[in-house]
Design a protein around this motif. Structure first.
Motif, PDB file in Angstrom:
ATOM      1  N   TRP A  35      -7.661   1.297   8.286  1.00 56.44           N
ATOM      2  CA  TRP A  35      -7.403   2.065   8.939  1.00 56.44           C
ATOM      3  C   TRP A  35      -5.722   1.831   9.029  1.00 56.44           C
ATOM      4  O   TRP A  35      -4.747   3.022   9.166  1.00 56.44           O
ATOM      5  CB  TRP A  35      -7.674   2.274  10.421  1.00 56.44           C
ATOM      6  N   LYS A  36      -5.043   0.912   8.886  1.00 55.24           N
ATOM      7  CA  LYS A  36      -3.677   0.516   9.064  1.00 55.24           C
ATOM      8  C   LYS A  36      -2.766   1.255   8.073  1.00 55.24           C
ATOM      9  O   LYS A  36      -1.919   1.692   7.999  1.00 55.24           O
ATOM     10  CB  LYS A  36      -3.420  -0.961   9.097  1.00 55.24           C
ATOM     11  N   TYR A  37      -3.454   1.330   6.610  1.00 60.04           N
ATOM     12  CA  TYR A  37      -2.431   1.423   5.460  1.00 60.04           C
ATOM     13  C   TYR A  37      -2.415   3.122   5.733  1.00 60.04           C
ATOM     14  O   TYR A  37      -1.194   3.495   5.278  1.00 60.04           O
ATOM     15  CB  TYR A  37      -3.374   1.224   4.162  1.00 60.04           C
ATOM     16  N   PRO A  38      -3.058   4.181   5.824  1.00 61.39           N
ATOM     17  CA  PRO A  38      -2.710   5.146   6.023  1.00 61.39           C
ATOM     18  C   PRO A  38      -1.869   5.589   6.883  1.00 61.39           C
ATOM     19  O   PRO A  38      -1.075   6.288   6.898  1.00 61.39           O
ATOM     20  CB  PRO A  38      -3.851   6.392   5.913  1.00 61.39           C
ATOM     21  N   VAL A  39      -2.157   4.887   7.945  1.00 63.66           N
ATOM     22  CA  VAL A  39      -1.048   4.919   9.333  1.00 63.66           C
ATOM     23  C   VAL A  39       0.315   4.666   8.935  1.00 63.66           C
ATOM     24  O   VAL A  39       1.271   5.260   9.452  1.00 63.66           O
ATOM     25  CB  VAL A  39      -1.747   4.232  10.593  1.00 63.66           C
ATOM     26  N   PHE A  59       0.918  -1.248  -0.078  1.00 65.25           N
ATOM     27  CA  PHE A  59       0.165  -0.078   0.124  1.00 65.25           C
ATOM     28  C   PHE A  59       0.868   1.280   0.061  1.00 65.25           C
ATOM     29  O   PHE A  59       0.540   2.352  -0.596  1.00 65.25           O
ATOM     30  CB  PHE A  59      -0.842   0.051   1.185  1.00 65.25           C
ATOM     31  N   TYR A  60       2.101   1.227   0.674  1.00 66.87           N
ATOM     32  CA  TYR A  60       2.824   2.290   0.536  1.00 66.87           C
ATOM     33  C   TYR A  60       3.532   2.556  -0.755  1.00 66.87           C
ATOM     34  O   TYR A  60       3.553   3.642  -1.275  1.00 66.87           O
ATOM     35  CB  TYR A  60       4.043   1.901   1.594  1.00 66.87           C
ATOM     36  N   TYR A  61       3.892   1.236  -1.325  1.00 59.60           N
ATOM     37  CA  TYR A  61       4.454   1.657  -2.891  1.00 59.60           C
ATOM     38  C   TYR A  61       3.340   2.163  -3.682  1.00 59.60           C
ATOM     39  O   TYR A  61       3.375   2.807  -4.550  1.00 59.60           O
ATOM     40  CB  TYR A  61       5.032   0.336  -3.313  1.00 59.60           C
ATOM     41  N   ARG A  62       2.008   1.513  -3.543  1.00 55.89           N
ATOM     42  CA  ARG A  62       0.867   1.821  -4.369  1.00 55.89           C
ATOM     43  C   ARG A  62       0.719   3.518  -4.182  1.00 55.89           C
ATOM     44  O   ARG A  62       0.461   4.201  -5.125  1.00 55.89           O
ATOM     45  CB  ARG A  62      -0.188   1.102  -4.126  1.00 55.89           C
ATOM     46  N   ALA A  63       0.735   4.130  -2.848  1.00 49.99           N
ATOM     47  CA  ALA A  63       0.733   5.363  -2.725  1.00 49.99           C
ATOM     48  C   ALA A  63       1.578   6.211  -3.391  1.00 49.99           C
ATOM     49  O   ALA A  63       1.463   7.280  -4.140  1.00 49.99           O
ATOM     50  CB  ALA A  63       0.637   5.625  -1.353  1.00 49.99           C
ATOM     51  N   LEU A  64       2.968   5.672  -3.626  1.00 52.07           N
ATOM     52  CA  LEU A  64       4.126   6.559  -4.064  1.00 52.07           C
ATOM     53  C   LEU A  64       3.910   6.420  -5.639  1.00 52.07           C
ATOM     54  O   LEU A  64       4.272   7.275  -6.377  1.00 52.07           O
ATOM     55  CB  LEU A  64       5.380   5.727  -3.905  1.00 52.07           C
ATOM     56  N   GLU A  65       3.198   5.490  -6.232  1.00 52.21           N
ATOM     57  CA  GLU A  65       2.787   5.236  -7.589  1.00 52.21           C
ATOM     58  C   GLU A  65       1.653   6.126  -8.036  1.00 52.21           C
ATOM     59  O   GLU A  65       1.315   5.867  -9.151  1.00 52.21           O
ATOM     60  CB  GLU A  65       3.005   3.714  -8.079  1.00 52.21           C
ATOM     61  N   ASN A 104      -4.246   7.740   0.908  1.00 52.31           N
ATOM     62  CA  ASN A 104      -2.834   7.063   0.949  1.00 52.31           C
ATOM     63  C   ASN A 104      -2.158   7.958   0.073  1.00 52.31           C
ATOM     64  O   ASN A 104      -0.757   8.114   0.253  1.00 52.31           O
ATOM     65  CB  ASN A 104      -2.777   5.737   0.396  1.00 52.31           C
ATOM     66  N   SER A 105      -2.603   8.139  -1.267  1.00 55.01           N
ATOM     67  CA  SER A 105      -1.793   8.859  -2.413  1.00 55.01           C
ATOM     68  C   SER A 105      -1.656  10.210  -1.781  1.00 55.01           C
ATOM     69  O   SER A 105      -0.528  11.021  -2.189  1.00 55.01           O
ATOM     70  CB  SER A 105      -2.419   8.901  -3.639  1.00 55.01           C
ATOM     71  N   PRO A 154      -2.370  16.025   4.536  1.00 59.27           N
ATOM     72  CA  PRO A 154      -2.970  15.541   3.403  1.00 59.27           C
ATOM     73  C   PRO A 154      -4.378  15.872   3.833  1.00 59.27           C
ATOM     74  O   PRO A 154      -4.939  15.868   4.837  1.00 59.27           O
ATOM     75  CB  PRO A 154      -2.872  14.002   3.466  1.00 59.27           C
ATOM     76  N   THR A 155      -5.112  16.097   2.725  1.00 60.70           N
ATOM     77  CA  THR A 155      -6.753  16.588   2.428  1.00 60.70           C
ATOM     78  C   THR A 155      -7.387  15.319   2.398  1.00 60.70           C
ATOM     79  O   THR A 155      -6.959  14.086   1.847  1.00 60.70           O
ATOM     80  CB  THR A 155      -6.903  17.179   1.330  1.00 60.70           C
ATOM     81  N   PHE A 156      -8.333  15.238   3.641  1.00 59.78           N
ATOM     82  CA  PHE A 156      -9.258  14.086   3.627  1.00 59.78           C
ATOM     83  C   PHE A 156     -10.173  14.034   2.753  1.00 59.78           C
ATOM     84  O   PHE A 156     -11.322  14.864   2.951  1.00 59.78           O
ATOM     85  CB  PHE A 156      -9.692  13.576   4.892  1.00 59.78           C
ATOM     86  N   GLU A 157     -10.601  13.300   1.600  1.00 57.08           N
ATOM     87  CA  GLU A 157     -11.648  13.606   0.600  1.00 57.08           C
ATOM     88  C   GLU A 157     -12.650  12.555   1.142  1.00 57.08           C
ATOM     89  O   GLU A 157     -13.495  12.156   0.322  1.00 57.08           O
ATOM     90  CB  GLU A 157     -10.935  13.348  -0.781  1.00 57.08           C
TER      91      GLU A 157
END
Length: 596
Positions: A359-363, A280-286, A412-413, A421-424
């Motif tokens: 919840w874990k992924y953005p944290v 999920f971290y790598y996906r956010a970077l991408e 995440n992105s 970050p803005t929460f949409e």
């Protein structure tokens, strides 16, 4: 694209002999050889008993040894996915028998001994097609498990027939035990020896299942295997990374992997899960916000596993693990002040009661990106509260994963380009929450109780606490003659009738009524529970529940509003539409690495 699978039952002699054209390989991602002396003895004794009762040259019985799942790799080898322990043990058993047979001088050997020597040789080694000469170094089974010492020991035993008497590895111990068992039975019943070898080679049956690809073979294995832990994606990742390393780096990698595995297990996590969080971290970077979550192995396998070979990968996994050490073990991380911050710990503890893992992924992403920033501790606390506010409000109204999944992926992105970050997320009118807080989905109760509890105390809740029903779930029907059972059941489950309560004290309190339970509430170390015990309330009834419903819902809404406003305050300090110089530099760095 169609899948091809071949299934043909074969004798031990036939299957092992097929290694002459397609040698057997135990791939790097397999676990080390782990059979115990008990399993060795069971195999040998079962085969001996089978020979005595159903097998041998005078009977046509068969003994099923199990299946072997493999596929032919690019090198033309039979890469074993399932059955490596059994295949390895058969090679060791045949080598033990062969060693004993050839120990007899040629002039003294029986015709049977010469016959079976000739049968065993092409099942273990390549032989010269013209002369029949055995090439003892050209073994039909090779182990490439990430454990060089073990691989060399197996090769040496199969080549030389010798195992160090003091060696403690499983290859050496099991080989010596096979020799011991063969010698014992040969002495006790010499007439059975050749019948046993015949049965082993010809009547012990294996079911080879040959797939056309590794993926197919792994799928078959996962379906068939119910005897133990299946191969994990992490096992395959370990092998892939290991094979890409320079020889001088391999030892350090294995040591780090072992350390990571042990620390993850101690923190109630797994390397497999760490790779999942990292995905999920790598996906956010991408900047990948697709709502379809790819399989972990498929994700890392794309582009020839290039993501696995990023030099910072293992370091990142250790960083991610540190987060869970704090969440699950309460550890304090050296030089990371946030890990001692009780409000952060309370927020993480409350998030851990969220009914799914989104919840874990953005944290994880926020922590990995900004843990070294000067203002991390303060902003992390505000970020966690904001995340908790968004997740709790959405789950209270729409208790499904899909209610927040797209928003989490967007968040995440957004995190990787800004520490504010803005929460949409879809806006919710807080006034609408009142009935959902008062009569919450059962999966949201722990989050709500923790939110209330942590407003009044500076430490975490006890490890073992339960949801206490102030008015008991089991009541006497004549207690409320004017209320229907349906109404009582509904009101009892309202938040106004619930408290966090230590398990030990809850057992003592049992299903007693309020007057009897107050004493146990007083003994509680949970502030809101103790406060009720020391209050001047004498009785607890349906009206009490309704009144507390209102107080609790008002308090929760006030807390959520406060968290939201605190986060919005820092948003006003940071021009989100105009990234800072640091943000722009970070974006450029990500672009250079091909992540954006």
């Amino acid at each position: 694209m169609s899948t091809t699978i071949e299934v043909n039952k074969q004798s031990v002699e036939a299957l092992l002999g097929s290694g002459k054209t397609k040698p057997f390989v135990i791939p790097e991602y397999q676990r080390p050889y782990a059979w115990t002396d008990e399993q060795v003895e069971t195999l040998f004794e079962d085969l001996w008993d089978f020979t005595a009762t159903s097998g041998g040259t005078e009977r046509e019985g068969s003994y099923f040894l199990g299946s072997v799942v493999s596929y032919e790799n690019e090198e033309g080898e039979q890469e074993i996915i399932d059955g490596q322990q059994r295949i390895t043990s058969l090679f060791l058993l045949l080598r033990a028998i062969y060693t004993r047979l050839v120990a007899t001088p040629v002039s003294e050997r029986t015709a049977e001994a010469n016959n079976f020597i000739g049968k065993i040789e092409p099942a273990i080694w390549r032989t010269n097609k013209l002369t029949g000469t055995v090439d003892y170094k050209n073994i039909l089974l090779t182990s490439r498990v990430v454990n060089n010492d073990g691989n060399e020991i197996l090769r040496s035993i199969l080549e030389t027939g010798h195992a160090d008497e003091n060696a403690k590895d499983n290859y050496s111990k099991n080989y010596r035990y096979f020799q011991e068992l063969f010698d014992k039975h040969s002495t006790e019943n010499p007439l059975m020896v050749y019948q046993f070898i015949y049965a082993l080679l010809n009547q012990a049956i294996l079911l080879p299942i040959t797939a056309d690809t590794q993926d197919t073979a792994l799928t078959i294995f996962s379906t068939l295997n119910d005897r133990g832990l299946p191969l994990s994606d992490a096992d395959i990742f370990k092998a892939k990374i290991y094979n890409q390393l320079a020889p001088n780096d391999k030892k350090e990698f294995i040591e780090r992997w072992k350390d990571l595995d042990e620390q993850a297990t101690d923190a109630n996590e797994s390397i497999q899960q760490l790779f999942y969080y990292n995905m999920f971290y790598y996906r956010a970077l991408e900047q990948d916000t697709k709502t379809t979550t790819p399989g972990v192995r498929k994700y890392y396998a794309s582009n020839k596993f290039e993501r696995l070979y990023k030099p910072e990968l293992i370091d990142t996994l250790f960083v991610i693990l540190n987060l869970w050490k704090v969440v699950y073990k309460g550890e304090e991380i050296e030089n990371e002040a946030w890990s001692k911050n009780m409000k952060i710990k309370q927020a993480l503890d409350t998030l851990s009661s969220y009914p799914n893992e989104f919840w874990k992924y953005p944290v994880v992403i926020y922590y990995v990106c900004y843990r070294n920033e000067e203002n991390f501790e303060a902003r992390f606390a505000l970020f966690l509260n904001k995340l908790l506010m968004e997740l709790m409000t959405k789950y209270l109204m729409i208790p499904t994963i899909n209610a927040v999944k797209p928003d989490i992926l967007k968040l995440n992105s957004a995190i990787v380009v800004s520490d504010v970050p803005t929460f949409e997320f879809r806006n919710i009118d807080m006034a609408q929450l009142e009935p959902y807080i008062q009569n919450p989905n059962r999966n949201a109760v722990r989050m709500l109780l923790k939110t209330l509890a942590y407003e009044q105390q500076e430490e975490l809740l006890p490890a073992k606490w339960e949801i206490e029903h102030i008015f008991p779930q089991k009541w006497q029907t004549n207690y409320f003659p004017d209320e229907s059972d349906v109404t009582i059941k509904e009101k009892i489950e309202h938040i106004g009738n619930k408290l966090p309560f230590e398990k030990k004290l809850n057992i003592v309190a049992g299903n007693g009524y309020f007057g009897k339970k107050k004493k146990e509430y007083t003994a509680s170390k949970i502030a809101i529970t103790k406060a009720l015990g020391t209050s001047d309330i004498v009785d607890w009834n349906m009206d009490s529940i309704m009144k507390r419903d209102i107080r609790v819902s008002d308090e929760v809404i006030a807390i959520l509003n406060r968290w939201n406003n605190e986060y919005l305050n820092i948003l006003t300090e940071v021009p989100v539409d105009e990234p800072s110089a640091d943000d722009l530099a970070r974006i450029e760095e990500f672009k250079k690495k091909g992540w954006i």
